[in-house]
Design an enzyme around this catalytic site. Structure first.
Site, PDB file in Angstrom:
ATOM      1  N   GLU A  46      -4.776   0.177   8.317  1.00 35.27           N
ATOM      2  CA  GLU A  46      -4.820  -0.165   6.973  1.00 35.27           C
ATOM      3  C   GLU A  46      -6.210  -1.159   6.484  1.00 35.27           C
ATOM      4  O   GLU A  46      -5.829  -2.328   6.967  1.00 35.27           O
ATOM      5  CB  GLU A  46      -3.784  -0.614   6.413  1.00 35.27           C
ATOM      6  CG  GLU A  46      -3.513  -0.440   4.764  1.00 35.27           C
ATOM      7  CD  GLU A  46      -2.283  -0.939   4.190  1.00 35.27           C
ATOM      8  OE1 GLU A  46      -2.054  -0.629   2.775  1.00 35.27           O
ATOM      9  OE2 GLU A  46      -1.566  -1.888   5.008  1.00 35.27           O
ATOM     10  N   LYS A 115      -2.400   6.463  -0.234  1.00 36.95           N
ATOM     11  CA  LYS A 115      -0.848   5.575   0.332  1.00 36.95           C
ATOM     12  C   LYS A 115       0.128   6.149  -1.007  1.00 36.95           C
ATOM     13  O   LYS A 115      -0.217   5.454  -1.869  1.00 36.95           O
ATOM     14  CB  LYS A 115      -1.715   3.747   0.097  1.00 36.95           C
ATOM     15  CG  LYS A 115       0.077   3.088   1.078  1.00 36.95           C
ATOM     16  CD  LYS A 115      -0.231   1.535   1.016  1.00 36.95           C
ATOM     17  CE  LYS A 115       0.633   0.729   1.035  1.00 36.95           C
ATOM     18  NZ  LYS A 115       0.270  -0.370   1.490  1.00 36.95           N
ATOM     19  N   CYS A 174       1.328   2.161   5.968  1.00 37.39           N
ATOM     20  CA  CYS A 174       1.914   0.743   5.949  1.00 37.39           C
ATOM     21  C   CYS A 174       3.431   0.647   5.185  1.00 37.39           C
ATOM     22  O   CYS A 174       4.356   1.809   5.800  1.00 37.39           O
ATOM     23  CB  CYS A 174       1.454   0.006   4.983  1.00 37.39           C
ATOM     24  SG  CYS A 174       2.422  -2.237   5.660  1.00 37.39           S
TER      25      CYS A 174
END
Length: 638
Positions: A46, A115, A174
């Site tokens: 990330e 994300k 994540c």
């Protein structure tokens, strides 16, 4: 990439916070190294282009412009690589900032995945700089210009490979994995078989175990491959440390893992295996592309060199600690099944034909455990040895000694005269040691056991194992038949480990007897001994059981085609068997498996203890007259 194997990697470049050009160089070097190793799909951490720990610098145009220039350099310098890569960077759109995974291949951006879950608790303050991906109803953001290319940012993007069937890639970032409703679930429902997670998960004591459990359980829940790439050395250590904990998992199993070690973690995902499992599981949802944006790509065709672990004994846990725990678990499951059957039938006795061989030894060990669970005296177990023409002193002695050590009742019934009388009745010469000579002994033994069970109000406990059922290595209406078959789903290689486990656990004289049984060649003992030794060794006739158990696991449990089973056998067992030997016994396995189905179609009840069973009421349904030609033809044409 024949047979569905795709080489994948998680990479952790050593970066400098906010030094985008330096980071680009590290990323390029890592991509080139991955390509040199034959990797086709690479996940990087990330925000690795900038560094995850830039803080308020994310609001600076200088950093964001530098990130785009770095991406352009990466695209230019990797345009000749046949490597799909997902890397993390901030992306601007309409005065808002997204934490994105950007998917690239041969100098082109295939798409971006913002994300979804932006953490803002504990040590995380991402909502200070980033906003979440658009709601699913918005589907995607169109026409974002990134590094000079027009890019679609899609919250539910699936990238489909045109020339590798079943390779469909989804990406999450994540915290998405930590969420109550991970995007990977919806990506898998839309057809993704490989999930890439670009992560920057800081390290604290105990977190690695939790992270590992999340990755493995999500790969199992989604029946997918999962590549988790974590930030590592180079991120700011002002308040946090990042370990570069990279994990590659497939359907609940970790294939490769590194921690505190930058660079590449490499393995192979078997997308055809995942496709088979999804096809087999009717609870896996029908593919529904609603709200999903699809992109396509192609990869160069070449052979994937295998590095992933392939156990030569797939039914046996490789770790000694796990193996002991698994043995105890299997014995308990089997004993619980027998306990229930004894209770339900009000049986006062269990009759076991104890030959001094492995299978009957395991059967009586399970029976003894069931009696202990019931709180019954083991004298209610009748161990019967039935010597005949092929019985050796060694096996006869071990049978009696084992019965004594276990505290069971014991009886010897010599069946030689009964079989000779039967031969006289049907005109069978004693000199004709054909299949009739052998099977008559097996059927006589079964008759004795059944009648003794009737006398005592008991059940005959079956001794045949899963490997013998697969090969049809049982006498129809002989050892093929019982009133409850405790070994029916236990393969021969596992039988050996279970007996060895009990030998270690019991110790003493019982342990010595069990170890001698383990050292005795596997044999039905139906032909006369030669110089007092066993004359008939099963594995000389049907082939090594370790091979047949390997074939059984991959050909039947996973439905692999014959050429793939052979390839895996060469990979896992090639140090002990040459290709010609493997091919010989694999052909024999298919021939016997198909021709002997009629014996499996009328099996007695028995407990399922593992992932493979051939019960006609359970996991395996097959017509008894199915033909093996297609499978054998494939092996002939290799």
């Amino acid at each position: 990439m024949r047979d569905g194997f795709v080489k994948v990697a998680a990479g952790t470049p050593k970066i400098r916070v906010a030094d985008c050009d330096y980071n680009a160089g590290q990323i390029i070097a890592l991509m080139k190294e991955a390509a040199a190793q034959g990797v086709k799909v690479l996940a990087l951490p990330e925000l690795c282009v900038t560094g995850y720990t830039c803080g308020d610098l994310f609001l600076q145009s200088t950093l964001l412009d530098g990130a785009e220039r770095a991406l352009r350099r990466i695209l230019d310098e990797t345009a000749d690589l046949d490597l799909l890569t997902a890397l993390g960077m901030p992306v601007r759109y309409q005065h808002k900032l997204y934490n994105c995974a950007v998917v690239i291949l041969r100098g082109e951006i295939l798409g971006g995945r913002p994300k979804h879950c932006i953490p803002n608790y504990g040590e995380f303050y991402e909502a200070r700089w980033f906003i979440p991906a658009p709601a699913p109803k918005d589907r995607f953001i169109d026409s974002v210009t990134l590094a000079g290319q027009s890019v679609i940012l899609a919250p539910n993007a699936v990238f489909e490979c045109e020339n590798i069937p079943g390779l469909n890639i989804g990406v999450e970032v994540c915290e998405d994995l930590w969420a109550i409703d991970p995007p990977s679930v919806h990506l898998a429902q839309a057809g993704a078989t490989l999930i890439l997670n670009l992560s920057a998960s800081d390290e604290v004591a105990g977190k690695a175990d939790y992270r590992r459990s999340l990755v493995t359980s999500q790969s199992a829940r989604c029946v997918c491959g999962y590549v988790y790439a974590d930030a590592g050395e180079g991120e700011s250590s002002t308040d946090l440390v990042f370990s570069g904990h990279n994990i590659i998992a497939e359907n609940g199993t970790i294939l490769a893992e590194k921690r505190f070690d930058a660079e590449l973690t490499v393995s192979e995902i078997d997308v055809s295996r995942l496709g088979y499992e999804r096809q087999r599981m009717n609870t896996f949802p029908d593919l529904n592309a609603g709200g999903t944006w699809s992109g396509s790509f192609s990869l160069g065709a070449n052979e994937t060199t295998l590095t992933r672990p392939i156990s030569p004994t797939p039914f046996i846990p490789s770790d000694a600690g796990n193996r002991a725990e698994r043995c105890e678990e299997i014995l308990t499951i089997a004993a619980l099944g027998l306990k229930k059957r004894l209770e339900h039938t009000n049986s006062s006795c269990a009759v076991v034909g104890l030959s001094g061989g492995l299978d009957s030894t395991l059967a009586i060990l399970i029976t003894a455990k069931a009696f202990d669970m019931l709180g019954r005296d083991r004298k209610g177990i009748l161990a019967v040895t039935m010597p005949c023409f092929g019985t050796t002193k060694r096996t006869r002695s071990n049978a009696e000694l084992l019965a004594q050590e276990l505290g069971t009742d014991f009886m010897e019934v010599n069946i030689g005269k009964a079989v000779e009388r039967h031969f006289a009745d049907i005109g069978q010469s004693m000199e004709d040691q054909s299949v009739t000579f052998e099977n008559a002994q097996a059927r006589e033994r079964t008759q004795v056991l059944m009648d003794l069970a009737n006398q005592r109000g008991g059940l005959v406990i079956g001794t045949g194992d899963l490997s013998e059922l697969a090969l049809g290595w049982a006498t129809y209406n002989g050892d093929h038949m019982s009133m409850y078959a405790v070994n029916a789903s236990i393969p021969k290689t596992l039988v050996r480990h279970l007996v060895a486990y009990e030998a270690d656990r019991l110790g003493g004289r019982a342990g010595e007897v069990l170890r001698d049984i383990l050292d005795t060649p596997v044999s039905p003992e139906l032909l006369p001994p030669k110089d007092g030794e066993i004359a008939q060794k099963t594995e000389d006739l049907v082939g090594p059981y370790e091979l047949h158990d390997f074939f059984l696991y991959y050909a039947i449990r996973w439905g692999f085609r014959p050429r793939k089973v052979l390839r895996l056998a060469e990979y896992a067992l090639g140090n002990r068997y040459d290709r010609e030997t493997l091919l010989k016994w694999l052909k024999n396995f298919y021939r016997r498996f198909f021709s002997q189905q009629f014996k499996r179609s009328c099996l007695p009840d028995g407990p399922k203890v593992g992932s493979v069973t051939l019960s006609p009421r359970g996991d395996w349904r097959m017509p008894s007259d199915a033909v093996a030609k297609l499978w054998l033809d494939e092996l002939e044409n290799l």
